[in-house]
Design a protein around this motif. Structure first.
Motif, short mmCIF file in Angstrom:
data_model
loop_
_atom_site.label_atom_id
_atom_site.label_comp_id
_atom_site.label_asym_id
_atom_site.label_seq_id
_atom_site.Cartn_x
_atom_site.Cartn_y
_atom_site.Cartn_z
N LYS A 138 -3.56 2.39 4.79
CA LYS A 138 -4.23 1.06 5.00
C LYS A 138 -3.50 0.26 4.30
CE LYS A 138 -5.82 2.26 9.01
NZ LYS A 138 -5.35 1.82 10.41
N PRO A 139 -3.58 -1.30 4.71
CA PRO A 139 -3.28 -2.44 3.95
C PRO A 139 -4.36 -2.65 2.61
CG PRO A 139 -2.92 -2.90 6.10
CD PRO A 139 -3.56 -1.60 6.15
N ILE A 140 -3.72 -3.14 1.75
CA ILE A 140 -4.48 -3.23 0.52
C ILE A 140 -5.78 -4.17 0.86
CG2 ILE A 140 -4.94 -4.30 -1.85
CD1 ILE A 140 -2.00 -3.06 -2.36
N ALA A 183 0.62 -1.20 -0.04
CA ALA A 183 -0.04 0.03 0.07
C ALA A 183 0.87 1.37 0.01
CB ALA A 183 -0.89 -0.09 1.23
N ARG A 184 1.84 1.49 0.85
CA ARG A 184 2.83 2.57 0.90
C ARG A 184 3.51 2.61 -0.51
NH1 ARG A 184 4.17 4.62 6.00
NH2 ARG A 184 2.68 3.87 7.53
N LYS A 185 3.74 1.81 -1.12
CA LYS A 185 4.52 1.67 -2.43
C LYS A 185 3.47 2.51 -3.25
CE LYS A 185 6.97 -1.02 -5.97
NZ LYS A 185 5.81 -0.75 -7.08
N GLY A 210 -3.69 2.79 -1.62
CA GLY A 210 -3.06 2.80 -2.74
C GLY A 210 -3.71 2.40 -4.04
N ILE A 211 -4.72 1.53 -3.62
CA ILE A 211 -5.62 1.21 -4.64
C ILE A 211 -7.10 1.99 -4.80
CG2 ILE A 211 -6.71 -0.76 -5.67
CD1 ILE A 211 -3.97 -1.12 -5.82
#
Length: 204
Positions: A67-69, A9-11, A106-107
């Motif tokens: 937050k995590p994907i 997610a950070r990427k 990230g998405i």
């Protein structure tokens, strides 16, 4: 070792920020003069470390909660609120709460402007550009605030169905509804209705 969902997610978030014109820095080496728009990672606030704090023109204006994907972002707004409401006094900031709050995997990315009459998160395609936030900061009112004061409709020359359609759309705008639909019969004046509505809204 495969990256964790949070690292992924950070990427993705970093890539989105860079594509939108933000320069990313770590807190231990941040330089407010480096760019108009800075996204500072792991920024310490009075309530913990914000994943990213956004600076525009050397002033903190918002924060991002990463937050995590796969995380459902609908209930994450409270976490971002902690950081934007309690910000270090010694760091230049736009006011409290900071104006702009994002939650992102990230998405999927959600955004809200805390200056709106009833702030609430809405989905956006990506992060806004620093120049866009700079312009919004310098506007007297937010768009949703201005939509509460739409000029009264001049009904001269309009049919009842056109008046109903225009006023219905304006009510939808005032309630901050993200989508609206006009359903009118063929020949009932849809084009004129939209022209009339557009003529009013461009003055906001």
């Amino acid at each position: 070792m495969s990256p964790t969902p949070e690292q992924q997610a950070r990427k993705h978030i970093d890539e989105l920020l860079i594509d939108s014109g933000w320069q990313i820095q770590d807190f231990n080496e941040f330089n407010l003069s480096a760019s108009l728009g800075l996204a500072i990672r792991e920024f310490p606030t009075e309530t913990g470390h914000a994943d990213y704090v956004l600076f525009v023109d050397k002033t903190a204006v918002g924060a991002i909660e990463a937050k995590p994907i796969g995380t459902t972002l609908g209930g994450v707004a409270e976490q971002t609120a902690k950081y934007i409401k309690k910000f270090p006094k010694e760091i230049p900031h736009i006011g409290l709460p900071l104006y702009f709050a994002y939650e992102s995997t990230g998405i999927e990315t959600y955004f809200r402007d805390e200056r709106d009459p009833e702030p609430r998160s809405r989905r956006v395609f990506s992060f806004h550009k620093p120049q866009t936030l700079y312009e919004w900061i310098n506007e007297k009112d937010t768009l949703r605030t201005r939509l509460q004061n739409i000029p009264e409709l001049d009904v001269a020359g309009l049919w009842p169905c056109q008046i109903e359609a225009i006023e219905g759309l304006e009510k939808s705008f005032k309630r901050a509804k993200p989508r609206a639909l006009i359903q009118m019969a063929t020949g009932s004046g849809k084009t004129l209705s939209l022209q009339t509505l557009n003529g009013k809204e461009v003055t906001l």
